[in-house]
Design a protein around this motif. Structure first.
Motif, short mmCIF file in Angstrom:
data_model
loop_
_atom_site.label_atom_id
_atom_site.label_comp_id
_atom_site.label_asym_id
_atom_site.label_seq_id
_atom_site.Cartn_x
_atom_site.Cartn_y
_atom_site.Cartn_z
N GLU A 35 0.83 -1.21 0.00
CA GLU A 35 0.00 0.00 0.00
C GLU A 35 0.86 1.26 0.00
O GLU A 35 0.60 2.22 -0.73
CB GLU A 35 -0.92 0.00 1.22
N ILE A 36 1.92 1.24 0.82
CA ILE A 36 2.85 2.37 0.86
C ILE A 36 3.52 2.55 -0.50
O ILE A 36 3.62 3.66 -1.03
CB ILE A 36 3.92 2.17 1.95
N ASN A 37 3.98 1.43 -1.06
CA ASN A 37 4.66 1.49 -2.36
C ASN A 37 3.77 2.04 -3.46
O ASN A 37 4.21 2.84 -4.30
CB ASN A 37 5.16 0.08 -2.75
N MET A 38 2.49 1.63 -3.48
CA MET A 38 1.58 2.12 -4.52
C MET A 38 1.33 3.61 -4.39
O MET A 38 1.27 4.34 -5.37
CB MET A 38 0.24 1.36 -4.44
N LYS A 39 1.20 4.11 -3.16
CA LYS A 39 1.01 5.55 -2.95
C LYS A 39 2.22 6.33 -3.46
O LYS A 39 2.09 7.38 -4.08
CB LYS A 39 0.79 5.83 -1.46
N LEU A 40 3.40 5.79 -3.19
CA LEU A 40 4.61 6.47 -3.64
C LEU A 40 4.72 6.47 -5.16
O LEU A 40 5.12 7.46 -5.77
CB LEU A 40 5.84 5.79 -3.02
N LEU A 41 4.34 5.35 -5.78
CA LEU A 41 4.46 5.24 -7.24
C LEU A 41 3.48 6.16 -7.97
O LEU A 41 3.68 6.49 -9.13
CB LEU A 41 4.24 3.79 -7.69
N ASN A 42 2.42 6.58 -7.29
CA ASN A 42 1.46 7.49 -7.90
C ASN A 42 1.84 8.96 -7.68
O ASN A 42 1.09 9.86 -8.05
CB ASN A 42 0.05 7.24 -7.33
N SER A 43 3.03 9.17 -7.09
CA SER A 43 3.47 10.54 -6.84
C SER A 43 3.79 11.26 -8.14
O SER A 43 4.15 10.65 -9.14
CB SER A 43 4.73 10.52 -5.96
N LYS A 44 3.66 12.58 -8.09
CA LYS A 44 4.05 13.41 -9.23
C LYS A 44 5.57 13.47 -9.30
O LYS A 44 6.26 13.19 -8.31
CB LYS A 44 3.46 14.80 -9.08
N GLU A 83 11.51 0.89 -2.93
CA GLU A 83 10.37 0.01 -2.63
C GLU A 83 10.80 -1.12 -1.71
O GLU A 83 11.90 -1.66 -1.84
CB GLU A 83 9.78 -0.57 -3.92
N LEU A 84 9.92 -1.46 -0.80
CA LEU A 84 10.26 -2.42 0.25
C LEU A 84 9.46 -3.70 0.14
O LEU A 84 8.38 -3.74 -0.43
CB LEU A 84 10.00 -1.78 1.62
N MET A 85 10.03 -4.76 0.73
CA MET A 85 9.31 -6.01 0.92
C MET A 85 9.70 -6.53 2.29
O MET A 85 10.68 -6.07 2.89
CB MET A 85 9.66 -7.03 -0.17
N ALA A 86 8.93 -7.48 2.81
CA ALA A 86 9.26 -8.08 4.10
C ALA A 86 10.15 -9.30 3.87
O ALA A 86 9.84 -10.15 3.03
CB ALA A 86 7.98 -8.48 4.82
N ASP A 87 11.26 -9.38 4.61
CA ASP A 87 12.11 -10.56 4.50
C ASP A 87 11.55 -11.68 5.38
O ASP A 87 10.47 -11.56 5.96
CB ASP A 87 13.57 -10.24 4.84
N TYR A 96 14.08 -4.17 -4.93
CA TYR A 96 14.69 -4.20 -6.25
C TYR A 96 16.18 -3.87 -6.23
O TYR A 96 16.64 -3.05 -5.43
CB TYR A 96 14.00 -3.20 -7.18
N ILE A 97 16.91 -4.51 -7.12
CA ILE A 97 18.29 -4.14 -7.42
C ILE A 97 18.22 -3.30 -8.69
O ILE A 97 17.70 -3.76 -9.72
CB ILE A 97 19.16 -5.39 -7.66
N ILE A 98 18.71 -2.09 -8.63
CA ILE A 98 18.65 -1.18 -9.79
C ILE A 98 20.03 -1.08 -10.43
O ILE A 98 21.04 -0.92 -9.75
CB ILE A 98 18.20 0.24 -9.37
N ARG A 99 20.06 -1.17 -11.75
CA ARG A 99 21.31 -1.05 -12.49
C ARG A 99 21.13 -0.08 -13.66
O ARG A 99 20.08 -0.06 -14.31
CB ARG A 99 21.78 -2.40 -13.02
N SER A 100 22.18 0.71 -13.94
CA SER A 100 22.18 1.65 -15.07
C SER A 100 23.21 1.19 -16.09
O SER A 100 24.24 0.60 -15.73
CB SER A 100 22.55 3.06 -14.59
N ALA A 101 22.94 1.48 -17.36
CA ALA A 101 23.90 1.12 -18.42
C ALA A 101 23.62 1.95 -19.67
O ALA A 101 22.51 2.47 -19.85
CB ALA A 101 23.79 -0.37 -18.75
N GLN A 102 24.64 2.08 -20.51
CA GLN A 102 24.50 2.79 -21.78
C GLN A 102 25.10 1.95 -22.90
O GLN A 102 25.89 1.03 -22.66
CB GLN A 102 25.23 4.14 -21.72
N SER A 103 24.72 2.27 -24.12
CA SER A 103 25.31 1.60 -25.28
C SER A 103 25.12 2.49 -26.51
O SER A 103 24.33 3.44 -26.49
CB SER A 103 24.65 0.24 -25.52
N ILE A 104 25.85 2.17 -27.57
CA ILE A 104 25.72 2.87 -28.85
C ILE A 104 25.51 1.81 -29.93
O ILE A 104 26.23 0.81 -29.98
CB ILE A 104 26.98 3.69 -29.17
#
Length: 230
Positions: A35-44, A83-87, A96-104
């Protein structure tokens, strides 16, 4: 944004028992987190996201037709990163594990595929290193442990297959591009790997490849590796 997240987590922690949670307790706590996560995801879009987007647009980055704005994509990436989950003990942990990458590449499709692959390769290398280190630590302290030198050797031989097969479900959060002077597409992505799904696949694939079905020590190793930020 961070203040809201911290307050939400503190509220959950104040209700969490220090003892092992029942399945019913964990399910209830996960629903509260959802519920907390959904409220946050609807943020502007956040001020920080707007600032980042402004700089990216100035540097020539754009989105594909019909995609969310850069500011919105950045905001959702920031929120999903928190975003959180219960262990297993009922404690909130990042989902989530977030990763960034670029390519050409010569086309956008080729560029985004390569960027996603780059992000996956980088995470795979880190997971391989951390799981191997955890196995070797168990081997060094092998009192009452079923982990043997053969187990460790098998993992090193089959690590790529184990981890590649486990990183099969990614979620693209940010997808932007620009065309350079050579008419090639520079693509930038941020992708998310769901720890819950990743843990289940890793446990299954490790046991299968190491031929140690039912070994709870392997489960514990996966849980300990994914319990930390990667």
């Amino acid at each position: 944004m961070k203040k809201i997240i911290i307050m939400a987590v503190m509220a959950l922690l104040s209700n969490a028992s220090i003892f092992a949670q029942t399945a019913k307790d964990l399910a209830k706590q996960q629903r509260e987190l959802n519920e907390i996560n959904m409220k946050l995801l609807n943020s502007k879009p956040s001020k920080d996201a707007k600032k980042q987007a402004k700089k990216l647009i100035k540097d020539g980055w754009i989105v594909c037709a019909g995609d969310k704005t850069i500011a919105k994509q950045i905001t959702e990436t920031q929120l999903l990163g928190e975003e959180l989950m219960a262990d297993e003990l009922g404690n909130p942990t990042k989902r989530y594990i977030i990763r960034s990458a670029q390519s050409i590449a010569g086309t956008f499709d080729a560029g985004i595929a390569a960027a996603r692959s780059n992000a996956q390769v980088e995470l795979a290398a880190m997971l391989e290193t951390k799981v191997a280190a955890a196995l070797e630590s168990k081997l060094d302290n092998q009192q009452n442990s079923a982990i043997t030198a053969i187990t460790v050797d098998k993992f090193h031989e089959r690590a790529k297959a184990i981890i590649d097969a486990s990183l099969t479900n990614t979620r693209t959060l940010l997808s932007i591009y620009r065309v350079n002077k050579q008419n090639n597409y520079e693509v930038q992505v941020q992708v998310a790997f769901d720890k819950k799904e990743l843990a289940a696949r890793l446990k299954r694939n490790i046991k299968k490849e190491l031929e140690q079905e039912g070994d709870e020590e392997l489960n514990d190793i996966v849980d300990s590796v994914l319990a930390h930020d990667l």
